[in-house]
Design a protein around this motif. Structure first.
Motif, PDB file in Angstrom:
ATOM      1  N   ARG A  15      12.095 -33.390  44.896  1.00 48.97           N
ATOM      2  CA  ARG A  15      12.905 -34.565  45.845  1.00 48.97           C
ATOM      3  C   ARG A  15      14.367 -34.832  45.358  1.00 48.97           C
ATOM      4  O   ARG A  15      14.887 -34.964  44.441  1.00 48.97           O
ATOM      5  N   LEU A  17      17.425 -37.909  46.233  1.00 49.83           N
ATOM      6  CA  LEU A  17      17.786 -39.023  46.589  1.00 49.83           C
ATOM      7  C   LEU A  17      19.020 -39.277  48.050  1.00 49.83           C
ATOM      8  O   LEU A  17      20.210 -39.366  46.930  1.00 49.83           O
ATOM      9  N   CYS A  45      14.611 -39.067  50.041  1.00 44.46           N
ATOM     10  CA  CYS A  45      14.201 -40.369  49.782  1.00 44.46           C
ATOM     11  C   CYS A  45      16.073 -41.070  49.701  1.00 44.46           C
ATOM     12  O   CYS A  45      16.083 -40.600  50.263  1.00 44.46           O
ATOM     13  N   ILE A  74      17.019 -47.777  44.292  1.00 46.89           N
ATOM     14  CA  ILE A  74      17.131 -46.391  43.509  1.00 46.89           C
ATOM     15  C   ILE A  74      16.214 -47.177  42.850  1.00 46.89           C
ATOM     16  O   ILE A  74      15.548 -45.260  42.094  1.00 46.89           O
ATOM     17  N   VAL A  77      12.938 -45.959  43.898  1.00 43.60           N
ATOM     18  CA  VAL A  77      12.916 -43.761  44.181  1.00 43.60           C
ATOM     19  C   VAL A  77      12.621 -43.951  42.773  1.00 43.60           C
ATOM     20  O   VAL A  77      11.616 -42.902  42.168  1.00 43.60           O
ATOM     21  N   ILE A  83      13.675 -38.106  40.955  1.00 44.29           N
ATOM     22  CA  ILE A  83      14.423 -36.861  42.287  1.00 44.29           C
ATOM     23  C   ILE A  83      15.021 -36.075  41.877  1.00 44.29           C
ATOM     24  O   ILE A  83      14.892 -36.193  39.983  1.00 44.29           O
ATOM     25  N   ALA A  86      20.586 -35.867  44.095  1.00 50.12           N
ATOM     26  CA  ALA A  86      21.293 -37.132  44.413  1.00 50.12           C
ATOM     27  C   ALA A  86      22.378 -37.001  45.333  1.00 50.12           C
ATOM     28  O   ALA A  86      23.005 -36.065  45.034  1.00 50.12           O
TER      29      ALA A  86
END
Ligand code: PLP
Length: 280
Positions: A15, A17, A45, A74, A77, A83, A86
């Motif tokens: 994942r 961001l 995300c 932020i 998520v 995450i 990013a």
């Protein structure tokens, strides 16, 4: 096509961001990021910072998202989904940059989650996407948190005042950017248009590495910077070291640039869907 490991059906992907602006034309910004993430098999995300009004002819204007809403996206998520990397893109203002920096620290992400800072200052035809007054916050508050900062030559000029014209000035720029405090600095050479190669220089404070690709002659390069930084972030989410992530992403974005397509009456995007192939 260059590739990262893809998740099995039903398996939760890595994942990532993106903290970035929306491009209504779908070529750059968070739309390009999400396309890269999807094509690379990672779950994207998005914390939206600004909504741009743009098409292939240019950016007509933008509307900033309130700073508390940027922070809240932020936190929402990271507190639930989590995450592994990013990236930041268009951040518009000092207030938004400071909100991101504060949230990054408050959520305990500093040092634990790799952060790629693409210091977007303007569109590819020069329309401002960051208030000039926000350059100081970019330089002294956000960039020091970055695992990697990825400016193009126009952004290098704005951030450290160096005009990159050859290998020596590219090295000087990498040193000046690294001195701002990121772990790594990547000075992208794509805008050095008279060179037959597009050569990006990576620096960690000690060693330089060069990543070169033959220049592709196209005016459809919108979203190239976003796609490169998004692919780097995807590789970092898979645990790649920074040089390996940059090497992978350079091949990825070059393939997307080779497959770029026209759209509307202006500049088309790099083809973030290049991996889907198709008739030539
Ligand atoms: N983010 C947004 C919202 C943009 O509109 C743009 C350029 O127009 C960018 C980022 C940077 O685009 P590029 O990848 O072409 O540098």
């Amino acid at each position: 096509m260059a590739d990262l490991p893809l998740p099995a059906a039903g398996q939760t992907p890595r994942r990532i961001l993106t903290i970035a602006g929306s491009d209504s034309g779908g070529s750059a910004g968070l739309q390009a990021d999400m396309r890269a993430f999807a094509m690379l098999g990672v779950h994207g995300c998005a914390a939206v910072t600004a909504v741009t009004v743009q098409n292939s002819l240019g950016v007509k204007g933008f509307h900033e998202i309130p700073v508390d809403v940027v922070s809240a996206q932020i936190s929402a998520v990271v507190s639930d989904i989590g995450i592994e990397a990013a990236k930041t893109g268009m951040l518009a203002s000092t207030g938004i940059i400071q909100a991101i920096v504060e949230t990054w620290g408050a959520e305990g992400l500093d040092g634990s989650v790799p952060l790629v800072v693409d210091p977007v200052c303007a569109s590819n035809v020069g329309e401002p996407l960051l208030h000039p007054s926000a350059l100081d916050a970019m330089r002294h508050e956000l960039i020091p948190l970055a695992t990697l900062v990825t400016p193009n030559l126009d952004e290098v000029r704005l951030l450290v005042g160096i005009d990159v014209v050859d290998d020596e000035s590219q090295r000087e720029a990498a040193r000046a950017l690294h001195a701002l405090g990121p772990r790594w600095a990547l000075v992208k050479g794509g805008h050095l248009r008279k060179s037959p190669v597009s050569s990006d220089l990576l620096f960690d404070g000690t060693d330089f590495s060069q990543f070169a690709a033959a220049r592709v002659d196209t005016r459809h390069d919108h979203g190239a910077g976003d796609t490169l930084a998004a692919a780097i972030a995807a590789a970092l989410a898979h645990g790649y070291a920074v040089p390996a992530a940059v090497s992978f992403a350079k091949v990825w974005v070059t393939e997307c640039i080779r497959a770029a397509y026209p759209i509307g009456r202006g500049h088309g995007p790099v083809n973030g869907m290049a991996r889907l192939g198709g008739a030539r």
